[in-house]
Design a protein around this motif. Structure first.
Motif, mmCIF file in Angstrom:
data_model
loop_
_atom_site.group_PDB
_atom_site.id
_atom_site.type_symbol
_atom_site.label_atom_id
_atom_site.label_comp_id
_atom_site.label_asym_id
_atom_site.label_seq_id
_atom_site.Cartn_x
_atom_site.Cartn_y
_atom_site.Cartn_z
ATOM 1 N N ASN A 265 0.856 -1.127 0.020
ATOM 2 C CA ASN A 265 0.037 0.129 0.046
ATOM 3 C C ASN A 265 0.929 1.253 0.046
ATOM 4 O O ASN A 265 2.020 1.247 0.380
ATOM 5 C CB ASN A 265 -0.896 -0.030 1.243
ATOM 6 N N GLU A 266 0.440 2.293 -0.467
ATOM 7 C CA GLU A 266 0.994 3.690 -0.294
ATOM 8 C C GLU A 266 -0.131 4.611 0.127
ATOM 9 O O GLU A 266 -1.153 4.903 -0.579
ATOM 10 C CB GLU A 266 1.579 4.148 -1.760
ATOM 11 N N GLY A 267 0.287 4.983 1.493
ATOM 12 C CA GLY A 267 -0.532 6.254 2.038
ATOM 13 C C GLY A 267 -1.927 5.549 2.779
ATOM 14 O O GLY A 267 -1.922 5.403 3.863
ATOM 15 N N ARG A 268 -2.739 5.005 1.855
ATOM 16 C CA ARG A 268 -4.128 4.539 2.565
ATOM 17 C C ARG A 268 -4.446 3.080 1.880
ATOM 18 O O ARG A 268 -3.842 2.548 1.152
ATOM 19 C CB ARG A 268 -5.406 5.396 1.999
ATOM 20 N N PRO A 269 -5.101 2.405 2.681
ATOM 21 C CA PRO A 269 -5.580 1.169 2.424
ATOM 22 C C PRO A 269 -6.123 0.974 1.076
ATOM 23 O O PRO A 269 -6.857 1.956 0.654
ATOM 24 C CB PRO A 269 -6.658 0.716 3.429
ATOM 25 N N PRO A 270 -6.097 -0.193 0.166
ATOM 26 C CA PRO A 270 -6.611 -0.272 -1.038
ATOM 27 C C PRO A 270 -7.934 0.224 -1.159
ATOM 28 O O PRO A 270 -8.538 0.925 -2.041
ATOM 29 C CB PRO A 270 -6.267 -1.680 -1.575
ATOM 30 N N GLN A 271 -9.086 -0.338 -0.375
ATOM 31 C CA GLN A 271 -10.253 0.077 -0.377
ATOM 32 C C GLN A 271 -10.684 1.481 0.075
ATOM 33 O O GLN A 271 -11.746 1.894 -0.087
ATOM 34 C CB GLN A 271 -11.203 -0.824 0.523
ATOM 35 N N ALA A 272 -9.827 2.174 0.518
ATOM 36 C CA ALA A 272 -10.176 3.367 1.157
ATOM 37 C C ALA A 272 -10.140 4.497 -0.280
ATOM 38 O O ALA A 272 -9.202 4.481 -1.302
ATOM 39 C CB ALA A 272 -9.253 4.211 2.100
ATOM 40 N N LYS A 273 -10.870 5.454 -0.383
ATOM 41 C CA LYS A 273 -10.878 6.302 -1.352
ATOM 42 C C LYS A 273 -9.796 7.329 -1.370
ATOM 43 O O LYS A 273 -9.544 7.713 -0.324
ATOM 44 C CB LYS A 273 -12.499 6.968 -1.672
ATOM 45 N N PRO A 274 -9.201 7.750 -2.387
ATOM 46 C CA PRO A 274 -8.012 8.754 -2.339
ATOM 47 C C PRO A 274 -8.598 9.965 -1.887
ATOM 48 O O PRO A 274 -9.664 10.445 -2.260
ATOM 49 C CB PRO A 274 -7.376 8.683 -3.703
ATOM 50 N N THR A 275 -8.132 10.624 -1.016
ATOM 51 C CA THR A 275 -8.425 12.060 -0.577
ATOM 52 C C THR A 275 -7.358 13.047 -0.687
ATOM 53 O O THR A 275 -6.185 12.784 -1.142
ATOM 54 C CB THR A 275 -8.952 12.003 1.081
ATOM 55 N N GLY A 276 -7.550 14.331 -0.352
ATOM 56 C CA GLY A 276 -6.629 15.457 -0.500
ATOM 57 C C GLY A 276 -6.807 16.309 -1.596
ATOM 58 O O GLY A 276 -7.634 15.866 -2.726
ATOM 59 N N CYS A 277 -6.077 17.397 -1.584
ATOM 60 C CA CYS A 277 -6.426 18.351 -2.820
ATOM 61 C C CYS A 277 -5.818 17.747 -4.146
ATOM 62 O O CYS A 277 -6.381 17.940 -5.114
ATOM 63 C CB CYS A 277 -5.704 19.637 -2.310
ATOM 64 N N TRP A 278 -4.569 17.056 -3.888
ATOM 65 C CA TRP A 278 -4.024 16.661 -5.452
ATOM 66 C C TRP A 278 -4.822 15.455 -5.906
ATOM 67 O O TRP A 278 -4.980 15.421 -7.060
ATOM 68 C CB TRP A 278 -2.652 16.332 -5.001
ATOM 69 N N ALA A 279 -5.442 14.543 -5.058
ATOM 70 C CA ALA A 279 -6.239 13.668 -5.624
ATOM 71 C C ALA A 279 -7.695 14.040 -6.090
ATOM 72 O O ALA A 279 -8.088 13.854 -7.148
ATOM 73 C CB ALA A 279 -6.660 12.527 -4.456
ATOM 74 N N SER A 280 -7.993 15.000 -5.442
ATOM 75 C CA SER A 280 -9.332 15.798 -5.938
ATOM 76 C C SER A 280 -8.961 16.504 -7.441
ATOM 77 O O SER A 280 -9.925 16.319 -8.240
ATOM 78 C CB SER A 280 -9.746 16.962 -5.246
#
Length: 866
Positions: free
Chosen positions: A452-467
């Motif tokens: 994994n990098e940052g969050r678990p695979p099932q979690a939706k990416p968050t943050g300004c760059w992901a948005s």
């Protein structure tokens, strides 16, 4: 390629001690040789091998050994009034003083006498020097010989053009130094060879005296050694600016790793990188010409890449420590992931710099070689020295309470890195916030590679760059259309790119030598301090003292002058080259010297020691570094080629020698090799990226993004430095110089921009591929990579802007242009390419192909498939 073996290799303290001693020895060697390396730098431009100017320079050295050192003294009236009455052309000579005298004439004549006496006193018993001015033009029996050849009125008119400007308010006085202590001198020996020290002393003495001259005269002293000193002064200023930006770059790094102690690794890497590069470059500078612009390149690249690579590795190292890994395990994971990024991008950047070696100009190739060595050391230190420090002092570097300002771990060292305890994530609870902080990992401590990098695979990416990434993926057609629209005007402007030559862009602004050179250039033209001349070598069976050869040469020179003017007229250049612009033993004041020619040719003033060659000076008002000057040089060479025989007499070889033709040939060879360098560099990028990621579209997309970035950068640079769109800001580093780019700026900036763009591209795609290999789709992997790397890439961009900003804000125009292009490239790469363009292109591929074509034919790991 797994790099975790480095941790096993460094596990024993004896190996770490040996590595430390090797780097320490290299550092000491670099420090010892810094002054010698700086002394070896070449402030001029050596012509490309095999070019007409290189052949001319070699032939000149063969026959005349070295060109003398010339100190030019510019005397101007302070109020612009004439020093002499230029309307008195019938008897324009000091013998008839009443015909041309003005109130300032006695003061100028007295100044000439004082300067001559100072030159004689300073050079007595040391150097063979001569002083020349309008009041003391030639002197001795040579003066009587000239007067028997040419009428005084004609000679007066000839010398008036040489010594006075059109208004008569400025005059020249010239000191020529041929040898010191029995050894021939040349421009580059000043400040480098002990026997040339009297030249520097005389230059300084005349400069000091010129500041105190009164009597309504303004006196400025300039010489090629002064120009060299000014260029080196501008370089030192740029180095000072680079040093001033270092604390800010380290501050950004500290905010990312949340541990001030880890900055020790970065500082040591910077020091070792710079010293190691100098250690290698010093012997190279002793055997080949190394440009004076090389140190700023070494400093900028060394600071930028050392901090950048530390950022990549240390942020991942900190993340692994937060997950509860031991120091060795955290290092293994960091080297296998971020270390791989450093190796791939660094190797590609090194090859990009090596592409500069394809340009047959030492000024360009030496900078490329130095930059490649700098990047090599940055890679080596990031992958070897940083792990050595972390394994030697694991407890010290793993404590981050209060940003590492606590007393914890200060006295804790371990003989064996494997004895280091696990570091709890609680140790980092006080350092988990910040604008560039990385996300905590949820990986099981001690696993060989993260799932994994940052969050678990099932979690939706968050943050300004992901948005932002999600928005670009949704509206990818509009984004790509806007990207193409932004590139279109830049692409239209690029064919109109023009360049200027000369030394002025390499000199710092607002300094006394620069001011003196500008004044001299405005009054008498650039050729006064950078003269060109003809080297005439008769056939082997003919002596240059032969009357028939001299008479034929005179007729040929007159025809060459007329033909040159005709060719310029046909090209639309409004300049006339008169025969009087050429002065040699066979031609003076535009007339053949006749029977006196053999006598004049038998003097050291025109001929070499064994009387096998003669030189003819060229005095033109056209700027040899301008576009018209380049046309004049080509027309002159073409006319010479048409007059190798005159009246049935073979004239032998005629070469045009000087700084002007040398720089013109260098610029032409550079831009002739520019497409090859660009093609080879992009080919290297495609090959390395394709092999690294084992996918077809990844290198294609990388090349497209790089070309898009280069188009924007060159278009914006042309708008700023050629069209002057920012000149209204009244900032010197945005001011156009000569309405064009300096000829070396694009070629030097190109490989750096490609390498930097690839640096962030590889770091981002490495994270995308890792998520893709874990089972995510291309779009999902991009969003997770943006969440994880967006802040790090932004921080890296800020560090790069600080590093290259020193080049931008300095006082040297050429470095300003290079710095501007690098800063714009970094901003485009960090905040547009990786955040918007790459997600849009990958979304377009996934939408059009309806499959995972972005990584075809890459195969996911078996455990993910199962």
């Amino acid at each position: 390629m797994k790099l975790s073996f480095i941790v096993s290799f460094l596990a024993k303290w004896q190996v770490r001690a040996l590595v430390t001693l090797v780097f320490a020895a290299i550092t000491v060697g670099g420090v010892i040789n810094i002054k010698s390396f700086m002394a070896n730098l070449n402030t001029g431009v050596d012509p490309p091998r095999g070019s007409p100017s290189a052949i001319a320079n070699d032939e000149y050295i063969r026959y005349f050994q070295t060109a003398p050192v010339i100190i030019t003294i510019l005397v101007q009236s302070q109020d612009g009034s004439p020093i002499v009455n230029t309307s008195a052309t019938e008897s324009f000579w000091p013998m008839v003083i009443e015909d041309f005298a003005t109130p300032l004439t006695p003061a100028a004549a007295n100044l000439s006498a004082v300067l001559r006496s100072r030159v004689n006193a300073s050079m007595y018993g040391k150097c063979n020097a001569s002083f020349m001015s309008f009041w003391d033009p030639i002197g001795g029996p040579f003066s009587s010989l000239v007067s028997s050849v040419v009428e005084w009125a004609e000679m007066a008119s000839h010398f008036s053009k040489r010594f006075f400007d059109k208004e008569g308010s400025s005059t020249l006085m010239v000191v020529t130094i041929k040898e010191c202590y029995g050894q021939p001198v040349w421009v580059k020996c000043v400040d480098k060879q002990d026997f040339c020290d009297p030249i520097r002393s005389l230059d300084d003495e005349l400069s000091d005296y010129s500041r105190g001259v009164a009597s309504g005269l303004h006196v400025m002293v300039t010489s090629f050694p002064d120009v060299n000193q000014a260029i080196l002064g501008g370089i030192r200023q740029t180095l000072d600016y680079s040093t001033m930006t270092l604390p800010f770059a380290l501050l950004v790094l500290a905010l990312c790793v949340c541990n001030l102690r880890l900055l020790v690794c970065t500082l040591l890497n910077i020091l070792l990188c710079l010293c190691g590069t100098i250690f290698v470059m010093y012997p190279i500078s002793s055997t080949m010409s190394v440009s004076s612009e090389t140190p700023p390149m070494i400093i900028a690249v060394g600071l930028a890449m050392s901090v950048d690579y530390s950022l990549f590795i240390l942020t991942r190292f900190v993340e692994e420590l937060r997950s509860g890994s031991s120091v060795p395990t955290a290092l293994e994971v960091s080297l296998d992931s971020s270390g791989h990024t450093v190796l791939v991008s660094g190797a590609t950047l090194t090859l990009c710099f090596c592409g500069m070696l394809l340009v047959p100009v030492s000024l360009i190739s030496s900078m490329g070689l130095a930059a490649a060595i700098t990047v090599f050391f940055a890679i080596l230190l990031a992958l070897v020295m940083t792990p050595t420090l972390l394994l030697t002092f694991p407890c010290f570097f793993s404590q981050s309470r209060w940003f590492g300002c606590s007393k914890e771990g200060i006295c804790c060292t371990s003989r064996h890195a494997s004895e280091a305890p696990l570091v709890s994530a609680m140790l980092f609870e006080h350092a988990s916030d910040g604008p560039f902080a990385v996300s905590p990992s949820t990986r099981t401590p001690g696993s060989p590679m993260p799932l994994n990098e940052g969050r678990p695979p099932q979690a939706k990416p968050t943050g300004c760059w992901a948005s932002i990434g999600k928005a670009t993926q949704r509206f990818w057609p509009l984004v790509l259309l806007l990207a193409a629209g932004a590139a279109a005007p830049c692409m239209y402007a690029i064919p109109g790119l023009s360049y200027v030559e000369g030394v002025m862009p390499m000199m710092p602004q607002d300094t006394r030598p620069t001011d003196a050179l500008v004044r001299l250039q405005d009054s008498f033209g650039v050729g006064t301090i950078f003269p060109s001349e003809l080297l005439m070598v008769p056939p082997s069976q003919t002596s240059p003292l032969d009357a028939d050869w001299l008479n034929a040469s005179c007729q040929a020179l007159i025809s060459i002058a007329h033909d040159t003017s005709s060719r310029l007229t046909s090209e639309g250049v409004q300049y006339t080259m008169e025969p009087s612009a050429l002065s040699g033993p066979m031609l003076l004041a535009g007339k053949c010297t006749g029977k006196a020619a053999p006598i004049l040719a038998n003097t050291d003033f025109f001929s070499n020691a064994d009387r096998s060659a003669v030189k003819v000076s060229i005095s033109v008002t056209i700027d040899p570094f301008s576009r018209d000057g380049q046309s004049w040089m080509r027309a002159l060479r073409s006319a010479i080629a048409q007059h190798s025989h005159e009246g049935g007499i073979d004239l032998g070889k005629i070469h045009v020698n000087g700084v002007g033709p040398q720089m013109m040939d260098s610029a032409e060879e550079t831009f002739r090799g520019f497409p090859l360098m660009l093609g080879v560099t992009l080919g290297v990028v495609f090959l390395v990226i394709g092999l690294a990621f084992r996918a077809v579209l990844v290198p294609i997309r990388a090349v497209i993004c790089i070309v898009w970035m280069l188009t924007l950068v060159f278009g914006i640079t042309i708008a700023v430095y050629q069209m002057g769109v920012l000149s209204g800001l009244q900032l010197h580093f945005f001011s156009p110089y000569g309405g064009a780019l300096f000829w070396i700026s694009p070629c030097i900036a190109l490989p750096v921009m490609i390498g930097l763009g690839l640096d962030y591209d590889v770091f981002f795609i490495e994270s995308v591929v890792e998520h893709y290999d874990q089972g995510a789709t291309s779009n999902e992997a991009v969003l997770r990579a943006l969440q994880h790397t967006g802040g790090i890439i932004s921080a890296a961009g800020i560090i790069m802007v600080l590093a290259f900003g020193a080049l931008l804000i300095g006082s040297t125009p050429a470095l300003n242009q290079i710095g501007f292009m690098l800063v714009i490239a970094v901003l485009v790469d960090c905040f547009l390419t990786t955040k918007i363009i790459i997600p849009s292109i990958m979304a377009a591929v996934e939408a059009v192909c309806k499959s995972q074509a972005n990584f075809w034919p890459r195969v996911r790991p078996l455990r993910i498939i199962s």
